[in-house]
Enzyme design. Sequence first.
Site, mmCIF file in Angstrom:
data_model
loop_
_atom_site.group_PDB
_atom_site.id
_atom_site.type_symbol
_atom_site.label_atom_id
_atom_site.label_comp_id
_atom_site.label_asym_id
_atom_site.label_seq_id
_atom_site.Cartn_x
_atom_site.Cartn_y
_atom_site.Cartn_z
ATOM 1 N N HIS A 128 0.847 -1.194 0.000
ATOM 2 C CA HIS A 128 0.000 0.000 0.000
ATOM 3 C C HIS A 128 0.881 1.241 0.000
ATOM 4 O O HIS A 128 1.937 1.269 0.636
ATOM 5 C CB HIS A 128 -0.880 0.009 1.257
ATOM 6 C CG HIS A 128 -1.392 1.372 1.627
ATOM 7 N ND1 HIS A 128 -0.764 2.168 2.581
ATOM 8 C CD2 HIS A 128 -2.443 2.092 1.181
ATOM 9 C CE1 HIS A 128 -1.423 3.307 2.696
ATOM 10 N NE2 HIS A 128 -2.437 3.289 1.868
ATOM 11 N N ASN A 170 0.413 5.832 -0.231
ATOM 12 C CA ASN A 170 -0.454 6.992 -0.328
ATOM 13 C C ASN A 170 0.403 8.232 -0.147
ATOM 14 O O ASN A 170 1.130 8.341 0.842
ATOM 15 C CB ASN A 170 -1.542 6.936 0.759
ATOM 16 C CG ASN A 170 -2.498 8.117 0.699
ATOM 17 O OD1 ASN A 170 -2.101 9.258 0.872
ATOM 18 N ND2 ASN A 170 -3.769 7.830 0.488
ATOM 19 N N TYR A 171 0.330 9.158 -1.097
ATOM 20 C CA TYR A 171 1.054 10.421 -0.987
ATOM 21 C C TYR A 171 0.083 11.551 -1.300
ATOM 22 O O TYR A 171 -0.651 11.483 -2.291
ATOM 23 C CB TYR A 171 2.277 10.433 -1.913
ATOM 24 C CG TYR A 171 3.308 9.446 -1.432
ATOM 25 C CD1 TYR A 171 4.234 9.804 -0.461
ATOM 26 C CD2 TYR A 171 3.308 8.130 -1.892
ATOM 27 C CE1 TYR A 171 5.149 8.879 0.032
ATOM 28 C CE2 TYR A 171 4.214 7.195 -1.402
ATOM 29 C CZ TYR A 171 5.133 7.591 -0.438
ATOM 30 O OH TYR A 171 6.023 6.663 0.058
ATOM 31 N N ARG A 172 0.044 12.572 -0.445
ATOM 32 C CA ARG A 172 -1.017 13.562 -0.517
ATOM 33 C C ARG A 172 -0.519 14.949 -0.090
ATOM 34 O O ARG A 172 0.473 15.082 0.625
ATOM 35 C CB ARG A 172 -2.179 13.147 0.379
ATOM 36 C CG ARG A 172 -1.760 12.891 1.824
ATOM 37 C CD ARG A 172 -2.800 12.113 2.608
ATOM 38 N NE ARG A 172 -2.361 11.848 3.978
ATOM 39 C CZ ARG A 172 -1.673 10.779 4.355
ATOM 40 N NH1 ARG A 172 -1.346 9.853 3.461
ATOM 41 N NH2 ARG A 172 -1.312 10.602 5.605
ATOM 42 N N GLY A 180 -17.012 10.909 -0.451
ATOM 43 C CA GLY A 180 -16.064 10.420 -1.439
ATOM 44 C C GLY A 180 -16.675 9.376 -2.357
ATOM 45 O O GLY A 180 -17.729 8.807 -2.078
ATOM 46 N N ILE A 198 -17.402 6.054 -3.596
ATOM 47 C CA ILE A 198 -17.367 4.788 -2.867
ATOM 48 C C ILE A 198 -16.490 3.748 -3.563
ATOM 49 O O ILE A 198 -15.718 3.035 -2.907
ATOM 50 C CB ILE A 198 -18.793 4.231 -2.676
ATOM 51 C CG1 ILE A 198 -19.634 5.214 -1.848
ATOM 52 C CG2 ILE A 198 -18.751 2.876 -1.996
ATOM 53 C CD1 ILE A 198 -19.094 5.485 -0.467
ATOM 54 N N GLU A 199 -16.581 3.631 -4.869
ATOM 55 C CA GLU A 199 -15.783 2.641 -5.585
ATOM 56 C C GLU A 199 -14.289 2.871 -5.361
ATOM 57 O O GLU A 199 -13.510 1.924 -5.268
ATOM 58 C CB GLU A 199 -16.104 2.679 -7.086
ATOM 59 C CG GLU A 199 -17.492 2.183 -7.438
ATOM 60 C CD GLU A 199 -17.699 0.727 -7.056
ATOM 61 O OE1 GLU A 199 -16.762 -0.070 -7.220
ATOM 62 O OE2 GLU A 199 -18.798 0.394 -6.589
#
Length: 398
Positions: free
Chosen positions: A208, A210-212, A357, A359-360
């Site tokens: 996993h 995540n970069y934000r 947000g 959902i998918e």
Amino acid sequence: MRLEVVTFALIYAVVFTESFAISPSKPSILSLKRGGTFLSSTTEKVEETKNEPEENNIQKDTPSTNIGWDTHKAIDEAPETLVREEDGPSGNYPMRSKMEKMLREAQTFITEAISDIDGEVSFQEDCWTRANGGGGMSRVLSGGKVFEKAGVNLSVVYGSMPQEALQAATERGVDRAKGMAPGERVPFFACGLSSVMHPKNPFCPTMHFNYRYFETDGGVWWFGGGTDITPCYVNNEDMEHFHGTYKEVCDRHDPNYYKEFKAWADRYFRIEHRGETRGLGGIFFDDQNDRDPEKIFEFSKDAVNNVVAAYGPIIEKHKNDKFTEQQKEWQLMRRGRYVEFNLVYDRGTVFGLKTGGRIESILMSLPETARWEYNHIPVEGTPEYDLIDACKNPREWV
């Protein structure tokens, strides 16, 4: 149990912090199709009030931002940018455009590399926009030769939140409502790239990242992100490679980053009700605004661009390994732990569900199959027991 019933129960457990159970009378397989992650690390606390008029109760269940679940408009192809024109490179907020461009390039590079590793199936893309600005690009691979499911999602969000909601998840005391009057809603911008990859082979770990980047109209900004790995079996050589790659990335930017962010990952990815971590860690950081934003941007760019270098060789090494039915069952049980963390503790999932947000995209992170066995305890001395020990007692790999 039908898929939609189970999925609703899981979402209900997260949003309203109630519990659900799967019968312990026999092992069960739970199939969860098409889900995702979201870019934020912020949660919103919703106070429960009594004796409200019916219309207030209805309003309480709607997203607390000016966006909603039905505000996404599907499009055939993503525009050149999802950032508002006035926010672009020559506008008032150049970092917004710069971050989106960097993450779009990373999305393309990573999905192409993973498709090459799989060798059979390519990523399919869904694009959408919102009337008030922003949108996203979801790329999902399913039913591949190597990967059961992999997704890499880009999101650009414009919204507004109560000040207490933006403040709720900070760990560094960031004043996210700076410049706003007391009680005033805080307009915010968020851009992130999030991914989860679930291979078929039990000896290939889930990964996993995540970069934000966030900004508020009050002038507050911060970066967050990280990459972590979730194997079913401990392989010291693999963990040395994965953690070593990210230590090298960290060391290029700050000699204290790896030690700090590795420990942060071990804390963040802990499943409290199990007393163990979701996997074997990596790096995790949030609320980063303690230096020039260009420096943190370059670190984030370096980290996301090393996802393939850290993860790809491990998959190539193990994608054809032989495995038994028992080892596959163990993989499905560990995926169950993955589901538990994402739906109960992950801030991004909760934030996405509470702020309307897509959902998918939010539930893309969930594996297609997972398993729960009643009171399953690995035998001491087995490889399965060793993994549990590593999850209960985080180890240093480099």
